[in-house]
Scaffold this active site. Structure first.
Site, PDB file in Angstrom:
ATOM      1  NE  ARG A  47      30.126  60.998  57.096  1.00  0.00           N
ATOM      2  CZ  ARG A  47      30.614  61.208  58.395  1.00  0.00           C
ATOM      3  NH1 ARG A  47      30.021  60.893  59.642  1.00  0.00           N
ATOM      4  NH2 ARG A  47      31.832  61.777  58.678  1.00  0.00           N
ATOM      5  N   GLY A  48      32.568  57.835  57.498  1.00  0.00           N
ATOM      6  CA  GLY A  48      33.641  57.900  58.504  1.00  0.00           C
ATOM      7  C   GLY A  48      34.505  56.596  58.503  1.00  0.00           C
ATOM      8  CB  ALA A  49      38.189  56.278  58.403  1.00  0.00           C
ATOM      9  NE  ARG A  90      33.781  57.147  49.865  1.00  0.00           N
ATOM     10  CZ  ARG A  90      33.410  57.947  50.779  1.00  0.00           C
ATOM     11  NH1 ARG A  90      32.340  57.571  51.768  1.00  0.00           N
ATOM     12  NH2 ARG A  90      34.101  59.179  51.100  1.00  0.00           N
ATOM     13  CD  GLN A 197      30.347  65.226  54.889  1.00  0.00           C
ATOM     14  OE1 GLN A 197      30.526  66.386  54.730  1.00  0.00           O
ATOM     15  NE2 GLN A 197      31.073  64.455  54.256  1.00  0.00           N
ATOM     16  CG  ASP A 238      38.593  59.695  55.537  1.00  0.00           C
ATOM     17  OD1 ASP A 238      37.708  58.738  55.475  1.00  0.00           O
ATOM     18  OD2 ASP A 238      38.246  60.617  56.055  1.00  0.00           O
ATOM     19  CG  ASN A 248      39.846  64.861  58.133  1.00  0.00           C
ATOM     20  OD1 ASN A 248      39.358  63.613  58.202  1.00  0.00           O
ATOM     21  ND2 ASN A 248      39.381  65.715  58.411  1.00  0.00           N
ATOM     22  CE  LYS A 249      34.446  64.421  53.762  1.00  0.00           C
ATOM     23  NZ  LYS A 249      34.133  63.482  52.573  1.00  0.00           N
TER      24      LYS A 249
END
Length: 345
Positions: A47-49, A90, A197, A238, A248-249
């Site tokens: 995960r993570g763009a 995603r 996370q 993201d 973002n998250k």
């Protein structure tokens, strides 16, 4: 400095650190087909763009490898289908769509070549994307370090480190650069519910490198900001719209409101590949909603009553007026965001 290899491709296998297992165990997830890559992205093995983008690129490599023995027409048709599947894994992370489009364009440009030559070009392109991401992160870190004081307390949210990228990190890359350049820093890491996370991944990276840090529940951040304990907030992204609105998250928007209220600098750290030049504002960003079990369970143990409904958006959008600046590999973008973001294109 400890090197964390989130992504490695060798002998036709894509190796990923299984981020679902950290920090309790360090395990490697093997992707042998593009369907394995689709699963790895969807289930958040990776995960993570930026990391998603690089992983998707190698998913295209694995697809090409699988269809090498097909005739040209069938190869191209199968590749189109595989890339469409990967593109849906995603919906919010624009680096995913960016990487797949880059591969699509490459295949289109070289469609007259023999299939094995097309495969070689696809593999070279994926290797380039991986290498570029690491170089980009290090450039961002140097620019970002300019706004970190010699003695600074930094708040982060989610994971923006080596695990979220091909290596080094975005917002956590700035933290690394500040620490290794000799600055006296302290990092407060939000645990980042519901998938934790920050607690599982950011905390793990900070411990690995010996960076002074404290883990906090997300709801502690407001008190620290109000009491003047935070000098700087650094988060990742993201997707960034043309006007600077940033997805973002989930939980990032709340931090930005607090930062604005208490006059704490709030910076986004993201490569230009995370900017979606095709959308004007954050209202156009599709927000992924994930399964209820992420909220009702931790490590497969139920913590909420049976029958409760759950709303679980994976991201929120921070409006540009709450953002001090966007740190990219090309420099720090300040308001007016649209005008200055267009200069990066």
């Amino acid at each position: 400095m400890k090197e964390i290899k989130t992504i490695e491709f060798k002998e036709d296998i894509l190796y990923l650190i299984d981020q679902r297992k950290l920090p309790l165990s360090y395990e490697i997830f093997e992707c042998r087909t593009y369907r394995d890559v689709d699963f790895a992205i969807t289930d958040m093995v990776v995960r993570g763009a930026p990391a998603i983008g690089a992983t998707a690129a190698y998913g295209v490599v694995l697809a090409a490898r699988e269809f090498l023995k097909e005739d040209k027409e069938k190869f191209l048709a199968n590749m189109k289908e595989a890339m469409e599947l990967l593109n849906r894994s995603r919906p919010t992370a624009v680096n995913l769509m960016w990487a797949i489009k880059r591969m699509k364009d490459l295949i289109e440009e070289n469609k007259d070549l023999p299939v094995n030559e097309i495969y070689k070009k696809i593999k070279e392109e994926a290797d380039t994307i991986l290498k570029e991401d690491i170089e980009t992160n290090k450039k961002m870190a140097k620019y970002g370090n300019q706004i970190v004081g010699k003695k600074a307390t930094i708040l982060t949210h989610c994971n923006t480190g080596a695990l979220a990228t091909a290596g080094f990190g975005t917002a956590l890359g700035v933290v690394r650069e500040a620490f290794y350049s000799g600055k006296d820093i302290l990092v407060y890491a939000d645990e980042t519910r519901p998938r934790l996370q920050g607690g599982r991944l950011t905390a793990w990276e900070l411990v690995q490198e010996g960076i002074p840090s404290k883990l906090i529940a997300d709801s502690v951040a407001a008190t620290l900001i109000r009491d003047g304990k935070i000098d700087l907030i650094l988060v990742g992204a993201d997707r960034i719209a043309l006007n600077g609105d940033t997805a973002n998250k989930i939980g990032t928007f709340m931090l930005s409101v607090l930062a604005k209220e208490y006059i704490v600098p709030f910076y986004i750290v993201a490569p230009t590949t995370t900017i979606d030049f095709d959308i004007e504002t954050g209202k156009e960003i599709e927000i992924e909603e994930r399964g209820s079990e992420e909220v009702t369970h931790i490590e497969n143990i139920r913590i909420a009553p049976e029958g409760i409904d759950v709303y679980n958006p994976a991201f929120d959008v921070t409006p540009n007026e709450n953002i001090t600046g966007i740190i990219t590999e090309k420099g720090i973008v300040k308001p007016p965001f649209k005008e200055n973001i267009l200069k990066l294109k």
